[in-house]
Design a protein around this motif. Structure first.
Motif, PDB file in Angstrom:
ATOM      1  N   ARG A   1      -6.797  26.423 -17.451  1.00 13.72           N
ATOM      2  CA  ARG A   1      -6.741  26.509 -15.966  1.00 13.72           C
ATOM      3  C   ARG A   1      -7.887  28.297 -15.361  1.00 13.72           C
ATOM      4  NH1 ARG A   1      -1.937  25.307 -14.147  1.00 13.72           N
ATOM      5  NH2 ARG A   1      -2.844  22.318 -13.972  1.00 13.72           N
TER       6      ARG A   1
ATOM      7  N   LEU B   1      -2.351  30.339  -4.163  1.00  7.20           N
ATOM      8  CA  LEU B   1      -1.766  29.632  -5.194  1.00  7.20           C
ATOM      9  C   LEU B   1      -1.019  29.772  -5.549  1.00  7.20           C
ATOM     10  CD1 LEU B   1      -5.523  29.212  -6.395  1.00  7.20           C
ATOM     11  CD2 LEU B   1      -4.286  27.540  -3.815  1.00  7.20           C
TER      12      LEU B   1
ATOM     13  N   ASP C   1       7.141  30.261 -12.095  1.00  8.77           N
ATOM     14  CA  ASP C   1       7.804  30.895 -13.600  1.00  8.77           C
ATOM     15  C   ASP C   1       7.441  30.398 -14.907  1.00  8.77           C
ATOM     16  OD1 ASP C   1      11.162  32.593 -13.761  1.00  8.77           O
ATOM     17  OD2 ASP C   1       9.577  31.848 -15.621  1.00  8.77           O
TER      18      ASP C   1
ATOM     19  N   HIS D   1       3.461  37.376 -19.997  1.00  9.76           N
ATOM     20  CA  HIS D   1       5.383  37.264 -20.045  1.00  9.76           C
ATOM     21  C   HIS D   1       6.134  38.152 -20.283  1.00  9.76           C
ATOM     22  CE1 HIS D   1       3.746  32.727 -20.791  1.00  9.76           C
ATOM     23  NE2 HIS D   1       3.157  33.023 -19.666  1.00  9.76           N
TER      24      HIS D   1
ATOM     25  N   LEU E   1       9.067  41.548  -0.581  1.00 13.97           N
ATOM     26  CA  LEU E   1       8.775  40.500  -2.361  1.00 13.97           C
ATOM     27  C   LEU E   1      10.118  41.848  -3.069  1.00 13.97           C
ATOM     28  CD1 LEU E   1       5.344  40.317  -2.424  1.00 13.97           C
ATOM     29  CD2 LEU E   1       6.752  38.537  -1.944  1.00 13.97           C
TER      30      LEU E   1
ATOM     31  N   GLY F   1      12.787  36.244 -16.254  1.00 10.90           N
ATOM     32  CA  GLY F   1      11.294  35.389 -16.081  1.00 10.90           C
ATOM     33  C   GLY F   1      10.442  36.502 -14.738  1.00 10.90           C
ATOM     34  N   GLN F   2       9.107  35.149 -14.228  1.00  9.46           N
ATOM     35  CA  GLN F   2       8.777  35.888 -13.530  1.00  9.46           C
ATOM     36  C   GLN F   2       7.442  34.828 -12.505  1.00  9.46           C
ATOM     37  OE1 GLN F   2       4.713  37.216 -15.581  1.00  9.46           O
ATOM     38  NE2 GLN F   2       6.163  37.385 -17.396  1.00  9.46           N
ATOM     39  N   ASP F   3       7.198  34.646 -11.788  1.00 10.19           N
ATOM     40  CA  ASP F   3       5.974  34.054 -11.138  1.00 10.19           C
ATOM     41  C   ASP F   3       4.587  35.260 -10.457  1.00 10.19           C
ATOM     42  OD1 ASP F   3       7.004  35.416  -8.123  1.00 10.19           O
ATOM     43  OD2 ASP F   3       8.218  33.538  -8.009  1.00 10.19           O
ATOM     44  N   ARG F   4       4.098  33.637  -9.802  1.00 11.92           N
ATOM     45  CA  ARG F   4       2.923  34.323  -9.486  1.00 11.92           C
ATOM     46  C   ARG F   4       1.698  34.040  -8.457  1.00 11.92           C
ATOM     47  NH1 ARG F   4       1.729  34.476 -14.855  1.00 11.92           N
ATOM     48  NH2 ARG F   4       2.337  36.699 -15.839  1.00 11.92           N
ATOM     49  N   SER F   5       0.812  34.487  -7.944  1.00 12.64           N
ATOM     50  CA  SER F   5       0.263  33.951  -6.653  1.00 12.64           C
ATOM     51  C   SER F   5      -0.628  34.707  -6.519  1.00 12.64           C
ATOM     52  CB  SER F   5       1.011  34.301  -5.498  1.00 12.64           C
ATOM     53  OG  SER F   5       1.117  35.035  -4.900  1.00 12.64           O
ATOM     54  N   VAL F   6      -2.156  33.791  -6.355  1.00 13.60           N
ATOM     55  CA  VAL F   6      -3.341  33.909  -6.607  1.00 13.60           C
ATOM     56  C   VAL F   6      -3.369  33.821  -4.701  1.00 13.60           C
ATOM     57  CG1 VAL F   6      -6.042  33.980  -6.748  1.00 13.60           C
ATOM     58  CG2 VAL F   6      -3.790  33.644  -8.682  1.00 13.60           C
ATOM     59  N   GLU F   7      -4.544  34.996  -4.475  1.00 16.61           N
ATOM     60  CA  GLU F   7      -5.175  34.727  -3.070  1.00 16.61           C
ATOM     61  C   GLU F   7      -6.408  35.753  -2.358  1.00 16.61           C
ATOM     62  OE1 GLU F   7      -2.424  35.776   0.601  1.00 16.61           O
ATOM     63  OE2 GLU F   7      -1.228  37.098  -0.800  1.00 16.61           O
TER      64      GLU F   7
ATOM     65  N   LEU G   1      -9.831  39.116  -5.708  1.00 16.08           N
ATOM     66  CA  LEU G   1      -8.864  38.434  -5.738  1.00 16.08           C
ATOM     67  C   LEU G   1      -7.578  38.951  -5.584  1.00 16.08           C
ATOM     68  CD1 LEU G   1     -10.504  35.306  -8.182  1.00 16.08           C
ATOM     69  CD2 LEU G   1      -9.883  34.754  -5.536  1.00 16.08           C
TER      70      LEU G   1
ATOM     71  N   ARG H   1       6.247  38.852  -9.055  1.00 20.55           N
ATOM     72  CA  ARG H   1       7.104  39.485  -9.435  1.00 20.55           C
ATOM     73  C   ARG H   1       8.254  39.162 -10.928  1.00 20.55           C
ATOM     74  NH1 ARG H   1      10.035  36.156  -4.477  1.00 20.55           N
ATOM     75  NH2 ARG H   1       9.002  34.698  -5.641  1.00 20.55           N
TER      76      ARG H   1
ATOM     77  N   PHE I   1      12.114  39.665 -12.257  1.00 24.85           N
ATOM     78  CA  PHE I   1      13.383  39.270 -12.370  1.00 24.85           C
ATOM     79  C   PHE I   1      13.690  39.579 -13.119  1.00 24.85           C
ATOM     80  CE2 PHE I   1      11.186  35.507 -10.029  1.00 24.85           C
ATOM     81  CZ  PHE I   1      10.772  35.869  -8.721  1.00 24.85           C
TER      82      PHE I   1
ATOM     83  N   LEU J   1     -10.122  34.083 -12.774  1.00 25.50           N
ATOM     84  CA  LEU J   1      -8.627  34.285 -13.507  1.00 25.50           C
ATOM     85  C   LEU J   1      -8.774  33.044 -14.236  1.00 25.50           C
ATOM     86  CD1 LEU J   1      -6.947  35.979 -10.051  1.00 25.50           C
ATOM     87  CD2 LEU J   1      -8.584  37.082 -11.954  1.00 25.50           C
TER      88      LEU J   1
ATOM     89  N   PHE K   1      -5.900  31.202 -17.030  1.00 24.32           N
ATOM     90  CA  PHE K   1      -4.571  31.211 -17.181  1.00 24.32           C
ATOM     91  C   PHE K   1      -4.347  30.150 -18.037  1.00 24.32           C
ATOM     92  CE2 PHE K   1      -5.210  31.893 -12.518  1.00 24.32           C
ATOM     93  CZ  PHE K   1      -3.466  32.325 -12.289  1.00 24.32           C
TER      94      PHE K   1
END
Lengths: 253, 253
Positions: free
Chosen positions: A184, A235, A239, B89, B117, B181-187, B208, B213, B215, B235, B237
């Motif tokens: 993606r 978007l 995790d 990761h 956050l 763990g981690q999470d990600r957002s794009v805006e 962008l 975050r 954890f 970007l 993924f």
């Protein structure tokens, strides 16, 4: 140590105004409230109209303001987090992924870039499935899913010749294949006229383009180009560890 | 069946011009070539200056053109794919992730969104690490990594008080923790003055924003806000299946 280096960089006038306006939005305005017109605002903050307009444009890019014809400038609600990662590891249309099939046609993609991603020649027919994604009652994305006819040889031409039923038939055939993986990408784009209409934006509005390639052992079986509203969407990518569920509750911000 | 529904939507004049210009860029111009000035272009295509300007803005949003002060409008090279997914990761700074530590300061983040956050109070000190990311010799992103002092209690105030060494000390302490763990957002966002300078853009240019975050079992240990150039970056993924390596060669497009 008490301050950061950031403060040493001189900021242009509209940038300072943007910060001031941003604080005013927090304190004096509610979501959905219409802002005074440009003349009034420029007078209130003692700036030129051009400076004000630049600051308003910044706030629009950041999703703080919405400008709509016939309504004026309103305070935008916080952006909606839309998952484009973890929930979508299957084929398009598998499970409840929030997408609605709209139509499917068979054509040769005019964009060379799409043909390049698919690895199809300029005369090879491709099924183009159109879907829309609705989150919290709002259209947030429009998708064109390109499926080379060679990927779904079992698809009958006479069964469900058009409309959502045809789109579902293409998706169903695609889902018969063994999905090997996907990748993606996200980039900035401008809304095409048809997408803009569907997303309730003006043509050329900034959008986030999410391109997904779906692989089988035979190669690229399908390519999706999804156009997300950049003003209202954030978007999110879940995790990637195995603690996904634990942290899901924290994602709202 | 031969044509798509798309063609039935009427397109504004600048949109049509954009398509024509886009084809002209493909055929008549090389990457880096300077375009004729607006007056000449408007005359050549028989359109008003305002229409031309709208079309040029679209092409800039799409990454086809670059406008630089003192240089003019040039044909942009294809966007560079920058991995923001699979390769990252671990903790920031683990492995060769292309990021260079620049500086670290201890402060209270002024942005309420960042404090939200992190889950820190308005008076809690936070280490702010500044890093830049360079790809193919070009600065592509600037990052502020926020690490609450409580996350890295072992960090000594006297060891490496400033600069890249200080930044590395914060990262080293962070890497001692067990990442859960981690999470990600794009805006979409607009470049802050300091980021813009570092990325060779004008303040307010579309960017962008990638928010990550990190954890641990104790909660959110760090938050990264990375500002990527939207004009030159796509970007990416990585594949989320286990065939990542197999398909990496196809990612170039």
């Amino acid at each position: 140590m008490g301050t950061t280096q950031l403060e040493s960089v001189p900021e242009p006038k509209y940038w300072h105004l943007k910060t001031v306006l941003s604080e005013a939005l927090d304190q004096d305005f509610a979501v959905g409230e219409v802002l005074p017109n440009e003349r009034e605002l420029a007078a209130r903050f003692g700036v030129a109209r051009a400076t004000l307009r630049q600051a308003l444009e910044q706030l629009e890019l950041e999703g703080r303001l919405q400008r709509r014809r016939g309504v004026g400038t309103t305070v935008a609600p916080p952006r909606v987090g839309v998952d484009v990662g973890s929930a979508q590891h299957g084929w398009p249309g598998e499970g409840a992924d929030g997408w609605e099939p709209v139509d499917a046609t068979e054509t040769v993609p005019s964009a060379a870039a799409v043909r390049g991603l698919l690895g199809t020649a300029a005369d090879q027919p491709v099924h183009t499935v159109r879907r829309t994604r609705v989150t919290q009652g709002q259209p947030v994305a429009a998708e064109l899913l390109y499926v080379p006819a060679a990927s779904v040889p079992g698809l009958s031409a006479i069964d469900a010749p058009a409309g959502p039923a045809r789109a579902r038939a293409v998706l169903r055939e695609l889902q018969r294949l063994a999905l090997d993986g996907q990748d993606r990408s996200v980039e900035l784009g401008s809304a095409r006229a048809d997408d803009a209409k569907e997303l309730d934006r003006l043509p050329g509005a900034p959008v986030l383009l999410v391109t997904t390639r779906y692989f089988t052992a035979a190669g690229t079986a399908a390519v999706s180009v999804a156009t997300y509203r950049a003003d209202t969407c954030r978007l999110t990518f879940g995790d990637t560890g195995d603690v996904q569920i634990t942290h899901d509750a924290r994602v709202a911000s």
